[in-house]
Design a protein around this motif. Structure first.
Motif, PDB file in Angstrom:
ATOM      1  N   LYS A 101       0.825  -1.228   0.000  1.00  0.00           N
ATOM      2  CA  LYS A 101       0.000   0.000   0.000  1.00  0.00           C
ATOM      3  C   LYS A 101       0.854   1.272   0.000  1.00  0.00           C
ATOM      4  CE  LYS A 101      -3.678  -2.614   0.663  1.00  0.00           C
ATOM      5  NZ  LYS A 101      -4.064  -3.367  -0.518  1.00  0.00           N
ATOM      6  N   THR A 102       2.106   1.156  -0.381  1.00  0.00           N
ATOM      7  CA  THR A 102       2.958   2.348  -0.509  1.00  0.00           C
ATOM      8  C   THR A 102       2.628   3.032  -1.831  1.00  0.00           C
ATOM      9  OG1 THR A 102       4.647   1.002   0.517  1.00  0.00           O
ATOM     10  CG2 THR A 102       5.358   3.130  -0.330  1.00  0.00           C
ATOM     11  N   VAL A 103       2.672   4.367  -1.825  1.00  0.00           N
ATOM     12  CA  VAL A 103       2.366   5.134  -3.034  1.00  0.00           C
ATOM     13  C   VAL A 103       3.666   5.396  -3.805  1.00  0.00           C
ATOM     14  CG1 VAL A 103       1.416   7.309  -3.895  1.00  0.00           C
ATOM     15  CG2 VAL A 103       0.399   6.201  -1.888  1.00  0.00           C
ATOM     16  N   TYR A 104       3.650   5.120  -5.091  1.00  0.00           N
ATOM     17  CA  TYR A 104       4.804   5.393  -5.956  1.00  0.00           C
ATOM     18  C   TYR A 104       4.405   6.470  -6.956  1.00  0.00           C
ATOM     19  CZ  TYR A 104       7.410   1.438  -4.137  1.00  0.00           C
ATOM     20  OH  TYR A 104       8.088   0.583  -3.302  1.00  0.00           O
ATOM     21  N   CYS A 105       5.378   7.273  -7.303  1.00  0.00           N
ATOM     22  CA  CYS A 105       5.060   8.448  -8.100  1.00  0.00           C
ATOM     23  C   CYS A 105       6.175   8.690  -9.125  1.00  0.00           C
ATOM     24  CB  CYS A 105       4.945   9.594  -7.102  1.00  0.00           C
ATOM     25  SG  CYS A 105       4.818  11.199  -7.780  1.00  0.00           S
ATOM     26  N   ALA A 106       5.789   8.893 -10.381  1.00  0.00           N
ATOM     27  CA  ALA A 106       6.772   9.184 -11.426  1.00  0.00           C
ATOM     28  C   ALA A 106       6.746  10.675 -11.714  1.00  0.00           C
ATOM     29  CB  ALA A 106       6.442   8.407 -12.696  1.00  0.00           C
ATOM     30  N   VAL A 107       7.923  11.271 -11.699  1.00  0.00           N
ATOM     31  CA  VAL A 107       8.037  12.710 -11.923  1.00  0.00           C
ATOM     32  C   VAL A 107       9.010  12.937 -13.071  1.00  0.00           C
ATOM     33  CG1 VAL A 107       8.804  14.888 -10.869  1.00  0.00           C
ATOM     34  CG2 VAL A 107       7.600  13.203  -9.482  1.00  0.00           C
ATOM     35  N   GLN A 108       8.729  13.956 -13.878  1.00  0.00           N
ATOM     36  CA  GLN A 108       9.679  14.292 -14.938  1.00  0.00           C
ATOM     37  C   GLN A 108      10.071  15.757 -14.805  1.00  0.00           C
ATOM     38  OE1 GLN A 108       9.401  12.493 -18.814  1.00  0.00           O
ATOM     39  NE2 GLN A 108       9.361  14.507 -19.735  1.00  0.00           N
ATOM     40  N   SER A 109      11.365  16.005 -14.883  1.00  0.00           N
ATOM     41  CA  SER A 109      11.802  17.401 -14.815  1.00  0.00           C
ATOM     42  C   SER A 109      11.729  17.972 -16.232  1.00  0.00           C
ATOM     43  CB  SER A 109      13.210  17.477 -14.238  1.00  0.00           C
ATOM     44  OG  SER A 109      14.151  17.647 -15.251  1.00  0.00           O
ATOM     45  N   ASN A 110      11.763  19.297 -16.330  1.00  0.00           N
ATOM     46  CA  ASN A 110      11.640  19.958 -17.631  1.00  0.00           C
ATOM     47  C   ASN A 110      12.715  19.560 -18.621  1.00  0.00           C
ATOM     48  OD1 ASN A 110       9.360  21.366 -17.664  1.00  0.00           O
ATOM     49  ND2 ASN A 110      10.248  23.289 -16.962  1.00  0.00           N
ATOM     50  N   ASP A 111      13.867  19.150 -18.123  1.00  0.00           N
ATOM     51  CA  ASP A 111      14.931  18.756 -19.045  1.00  0.00           C
ATOM     52  C   ASP A 111      14.752  17.306 -19.489  1.00  0.00           C
ATOM     53  OD1 ASP A 111      15.796  17.384 -16.721  1.00  0.00           O
ATOM     54  OD2 ASP A 111      17.842  17.392 -17.491  1.00  0.00           O
ATOM     55  N   GLY A 112      13.690  16.650 -19.003  1.00  0.00           N
ATOM     56  CA  GLY A 112      13.369  15.306 -19.455  1.00  0.00           C
ATOM     57  C   GLY A 112      13.831  14.207 -18.509  1.00  0.00           C
ATOM     58  N   THR A 113      14.576  14.552 -17.439  1.00  0.00           N
ATOM     59  CA  THR A 113      15.069  13.509 -16.525  1.00  0.00           C
ATOM     60  C   THR A 113      13.909  12.891 -15.745  1.00  0.00           C
ATOM     61  OG1 THR A 113      17.023  14.876 -16.241  1.00  0.00           O
ATOM     62  CG2 THR A 113      16.784  13.024 -14.721  1.00  0.00           C
ATOM     63  N   PRO A 114      13.769  11.545 -15.781  1.00  0.00           N
ATOM     64  CA  PRO A 114      12.708  10.914 -15.001  1.00  0.00           C
ATOM     65  C   PRO A 114      13.174  10.608 -13.579  1.00  0.00           C
ATOM     66  CG  PRO A 114      13.775   9.284 -16.393  1.00  0.00           C
ATOM     67  CD  PRO A 114      14.526  10.576 -16.593  1.00  0.00           C
ATOM     68  N   VAL A 115      12.250  10.712 -12.627  1.00  0.00           N
ATOM     69  CA  VAL A 115      12.571  10.412 -11.227  1.00  0.00           C
ATOM     70  C   VAL A 115      11.448   9.551 -10.659  1.00  0.00           C
ATOM     71  CG1 VAL A 115      13.002  11.395  -8.942  1.00  0.00           C
ATOM     72  CG2 VAL A 115      13.752  12.645 -10.958  1.00  0.00           C
ATOM     73  N   LEU A 116      11.828   8.529  -9.906  1.00  0.00           N
ATOM     74  CA  LEU A 116      10.838   7.670  -9.266  1.00  0.00           C
ATOM     75  C   LEU A 116      10.851   7.964  -7.766  1.00  0.00           C
ATOM     76  CD1 LEU A 116       8.844   5.323  -9.791  1.00  0.00           C
ATOM     77  CD2 LEU A 116      10.732   3.751  -9.366  1.00  0.00           C
ATOM     78  N   LEU A 117       9.656   8.231  -7.212  1.00  0.00           N
ATOM     79  CA  LEU A 117       9.561   8.567  -5.785  1.00  0.00           C
ATOM     80  C   LEU A 117       8.581   7.636  -5.092  1.00  0.00           C
ATOM     81  CD1 LEU A 117       9.171  12.448  -6.175  1.00  0.00           C
ATOM     82  CD2 LEU A 117      11.280  11.226  -5.635  1.00  0.00           C
ATOM     83  N   LYS A 118       8.701   7.591  -3.775  1.00  0.00           N
ATOM     84  CA  LYS A 118       7.850   6.742  -2.953  1.00  0.00           C
ATOM     85  C   LYS A 118       7.274   7.628  -1.861  1.00  0.00           C
ATOM     86  CE  LYS A 118       9.864   3.317  -0.287  1.00  0.00           C
ATOM     87  NZ  LYS A 118      10.601   2.062  -0.118  1.00  0.00           N
ATOM     88  N   ILE A 119       6.000   7.468  -1.571  1.00  0.00           N
ATOM     89  CA  ILE A 119       5.372   8.330  -0.564  1.00  0.00           C
ATOM     90  C   ILE A 119       4.813   7.463   0.556  1.00  0.00           C
ATOM     91  CG2 ILE A 119       3.583  10.062  -0.119  1.00  0.00           C
ATOM     92  CD1 ILE A 119       3.752  10.651  -3.220  1.00  0.00           C
ATOM     93  N   ALA A 120       5.283   7.712   1.768  1.00  0.00           N
ATOM     94  CA  ALA A 120       4.747   6.995   2.922  1.00  0.00           C
ATOM     95  C   ALA A 120       4.317   8.043   3.925  1.00  0.00           C
ATOM     96  CB  ALA A 120       5.814   6.081   3.503  1.00  0.00           C
ATOM     97  N   GLY A 121       3.017   8.131   4.192  1.00  0.00           N
ATOM     98  CA  GLY A 121       2.500   9.176   5.075  1.00  0.00           C
ATOM     99  C   GLY A 121       2.803  10.524   4.457  1.00  0.00           C
ATOM    100  N   GLU A 122       3.592  11.345   5.160  1.00  0.00           N
ATOM    101  CA  GLU A 122       3.945  12.660   4.609  1.00  0.00           C
ATOM    102  C   GLU A 122       5.358  12.675   4.054  1.00  0.00           C
ATOM    103  OE1 GLU A 122       3.339  16.110   6.927  1.00  0.00           O
ATOM    104  OE2 GLU A 122       1.166  15.959   6.743  1.00  0.00           O
ATOM    105  N   LYS A 123       6.008  11.516   4.136  1.00  0.00           N
ATOM    106  CA  LYS A 123       7.412  11.460   3.745  1.00  0.00           C
ATOM    107  C   LYS A 123       7.564  11.058   2.273  1.00  0.00           C
ATOM    108  CE  LYS A 123      11.705   9.808   5.546  1.00  0.00           C
ATOM    109  NZ  LYS A 123      12.286   8.526   5.791  1.00  0.00           N
ATOM    110  N   ILE A 124       8.371  11.817   1.570  1.00  0.00           N
ATOM    111  CA  ILE A 124       8.648  11.500   0.165  1.00  0.00           C
ATOM    112  C   ILE A 124      10.104  11.050   0.066  1.00  0.00           C
ATOM    113  CG2 ILE A 124       8.704  12.402  -2.190  1.00  0.00           C
ATOM    114  CD1 ILE A 124       6.658  14.524  -1.283  1.00  0.00           C
TER     115      ILE A 124
END
Lengths: 370, 354
Positions: free
Chosen positions: A111-134
């Motif tokens: 039940k952990t939240v995963y999140c894909a983010v892309q910066s304007n220069d195109g670099t992809p980043v994978l993040l994980k969200i637990a409670g308020e912590k990223i």
């Protein structure tokens, strides 16, 4: 001395056992440990046992990565982060206008939240969200496998089927019945590249493209690229519930999705003009299951699968009222501007919503929305 | 006096050297600020080093990245490159020890729009696709903000293009495919019935590309661009390769084979839709050129033409400007039994070289 031999033997046995376990861990689902060359992340989904499926539009590849986040959690904690884009931007050393949240998914096991983010220069980043912590999720030295969607076929295959049309954008990705489902759009032709790929991935390219058509009111037929989809069971039969780029909501029996076939979805609703479905999930409450649908220009829609089941035949009568919708009955929830959505557990959803004050918030819906 | 000057100069130089040693430096790669080098002299070495962005909100968060210890310095590499125009602060524990800023890009690095397809200035009212070609990789997800379709009254046609996320870019992010909303073009769908098609026949339209569109490094387009065209009647017919005019070359020459499509074809698949084979099965090497606004193609062979029969192999997914492909029209009326050729991969057209 005997005792020492015994200790040595135990240590050796332990080492052998450990080595085997490591190798087994690495080779589960055919994974190899390494650093996947992920060039972009446009869609995420979870496969079995904490395996994260990553749709990389830029390289036209689906990666399967072991997150090692597979401890079952039956009491999911709701997440709530206000101004999540600003928070993510600060953690990446930039400002909110320089990052885009591409997709958000919940690991159905932990039940952990995963999140894909892309910066304007195109670099992809994978993040994980637990409670308020990223937290950042490392993709270095991880067990993974991959499947290239744009592989050039052998000369003999080419003569039979031609070159595959290159996937420019992976519009959605899912996992059902041991298969990875991928909908891709092409920048070269107006066509659909929907594939159902057996998992674990093999070297065999047995995931040929389906030809998906749409017939408007049983009259005009076009090829119909899929924008977003989910899967559901209706009367004991498994269905792909999909929305096309030309907006109708359609159903396909899963067992009809065979490579090389000409498949026409049964239109069960038209979700209105000037609107695009963004994300779809299937949730349950009591004995009922619901299709929840986030839209670009409408509130979140809730459709009872029982209504879809009883709605037989394709849509034949267009609705007269401007911007109206047609087909099965559905309820509009008092929630607008939802950009991403996934289910946290059977009855709750996480939503990424642009609030009327401009703030982009991630929050958890309660059961009362169902 | 001389020795005094020398002494002063030595002090200045040595101070500069010391300052240089103490200064942080930005590490660049492909015009991106990928890391920062922090000399050991800057810190006391007792507490961990972190980097924060000096943004207007929430300055307390430390940036995700890797710290690598080298002999006389630390290299901090953030997960994404530092952003142009922003200022960053280096902390040792909670103490700020240095600041650095990333300069804005040079004006000379500004990207350009190099082509818009279709290049025709007359298109069918049901034109489906527009291709934008840029000189450099551009920022994704911005087309809805920066591309507009204007009618002959210079009013914006709302929701003309489908706002697809992710957008349809080529791999190096230099070519974007835009779809005029297919739900509005497809007959009888709600978007078509309620909003109508994005374009009407016999009108003048313009596509405007705003100069505010930035490339991946943060440089905006050098100027805005406009393409104006007029519309003609709906094109509902598939291209028919068998009816194309082929001008065969003479044997023993390196002359170009000329094929006239009789209509402009869609840019998307043009470069890879054709192949020429000799009757003996051998593939003919050469170069394709598309001329007269995608209505004609020339094939210039590498070797001299031999006499015999040749096959022009056409990918059946090749589309015209309204996305009618060789196999089927974009929008087929099944009640009228409009023709659909089987799902064939290719169409062969023969020609003779004498």
């Amino acid at each position: 001395m005997k005792k020492m031999y015994f200790v040595l033997a135990v240590i050796c046995a332990g080492v052998v056992l450990l080595a085997n376990t490591n190798r087994l861990a690495g080779s589960k689902y055919g994974f190899k440990v390494g650093t996947p060359e992920i060039k972009s992340i446009s869609a995420l989904a979870f496969g079995p046992d904490g395996v994260l499926l990553i749709g990389d539009s830029k390289s036209g590849t689906v990666f399967a990565m072991d997150t090692k986040d597979a401890v079952a959690n039956n009491a999911a904690t709701p997440v709530e982060i206000k101004n999540i884009d600003q928070k993510i931007a600060s953690l990446l050393g930039t400002t909110a206008e320089n990052v885009t949240i591409q997709d958000i998914v919940v690991n159905p096991v932990s039940k952990t939240v995963y999140c894909a983010v892309q910066s304007n220069d195109g670099t992809p980043v994978l993040l994980k969200i637990a409670g308020e912590k990223i937290e950042a999720v490392s993709t270095k030295n991880v067990p993974f496998s991959s499947l290239a969607l744009n592989n050039v076929p052998s000369e003999t295959d080419k003569d039979q089927r031609g070159n595959p049309i290159r996937v420019s954008a992976i519009s959605d990705i899912g996992f059902a019945d041991g298969k990875v489902l991928v909908s891709g759009l092409s920048g070269q032709t107006f066509s659909s590249t929907f594939r159902s790929i057996p998992f674990p991935f093999t070297d065999k390219q047995d995931a040929a493209t389906l030809e998906i058509y749409h017939a408007a009111h049983g009259k005009y037929e076009t090829l119909a690229p899929i924008k977003t989809f989910t899967t559901a069971e209706i009367s004991g039969k498994k269905y792909l519930v999909a929305s096309y780029t030309c907006t109708p909501l359609v159903l396909f029996p899963m067992d009809e999705l065979k490579p090389g076939t000409h498949v026409k979805g049964r239109t069960v609703a038209e979700m209105g003009s000037g609107n695009q479905p963004i994300d779809m999930v299937t949730v349950k409450k009591g004995g009922d299951s619901f299709l929840m649908m986030a839209n670009s220009a409408r509130p979140v829609f809730k459709v009872k699968y029982k209504n879809i089941e009883s709605y037989q035949g394709s849509l034949t009568t267009p609705v007269e009222e401007n911007f109206a919708t047609a087909g099965v009955n559905f309820v509009s929830l008092p929630v607008t501007n939802v950009i991403q959505m996934d289910k946290l557990d059977d009855s709750r959803m996480i939503m990424l919503q642009r609030r009327s004050n401009g703030s982009l918030d991630l929050w958890t819906s309660s059961e009362r929305y169902l | 006096m001389c020795s005094l000057t020398f002494f002063v100069l030595t002090i200045i130089i040595s101070c500069q050297k010391n300052d240089e040693k103490k200064a942080v430096s930005i590490i660049w790669k492909n015009k991106k600020a990928v890391a920062v080098s922090i000399p050991n002299q800057l810190a006391e070495g007792t507490k961990p080093i972190s980097v924060r962005v000096d943004a207007s909100y929430d300055n307390e968060l430390t940036i995700f990245g890797d710290i690598e210890k080298q002999e006389d310095r630390l290299i901090f590499t953030p997960l994404i490159p530092f952003t142009r125009g922003l200022t960053y602060e280096i902390f040792e524990g909670e103490k700020s020890i240095a600041q650095f800023s990333i300069p804005q890009p040079d004006a000379s690095d500004a990207p350009k729009l190099t082509a818009i397809f279709p290049t025709q200035d007359t298109v069918p009212e049901n034109l489906l696709k527009v291709y934008l070609q840029f000189s450099q990789p551009m920022r994704e997800g911005r087309s809805a903000q920066h591309v507009a379709l204007l009618d002959d009254q210079a009013d914006t046609v709302k929701n003309a293009f489908l706002d697809l996320q992710p957008e349809l870019w080529n791999e190096d992010r230099t070519q974007l495919t835009l779809w005029l909303d297919p739900g509005r073009i497809k007959r009888d769908l709600q978007p078509n019935k309620k909003l109508g098609a994005p374009m009407l026949k016999n009108r003048k339209y313009s596509i405007i590309i705003s100069q505010h569109w930035k490339d991946v490094d943060g440089s905006a387009l050098a100027k805005s661009y406009t393409k104006t065209f007029v519309t003609t009647i709906r094109d509902s017919l598939s291209p028919v390769p068998e009816s194309w005019k082929i001008n065969p070359p003479k044997s023993g020459t390196l002359s170009a084979l000329m094929i006239d499509f009789q209509e402009p074809l869609d840019h998307g698949l043009l470069d890879e839709a054709f192949e020429i084979t000799h009757e003996d099965g051998s593939k003919i090497a050469g170069e394709w050129q598309f001329v007269r606004e995608e209505t004609r193609e020339l094939f210039i062979p590498k070797d001299h033409w031999k006499p015999g029969t040749y096959h022009l192999k056409v990918d059946a997914r090749l589309e015209d400007l309204a996305a009618n492909n060789v196999n089927r029209p974009f929008d087929r009326d099944i009640t009228k039994g409009e023709e659909q050729k089987g799902p064939q991969a290719f169409v062969l057209v023969n020609f003779q070289v004498k």
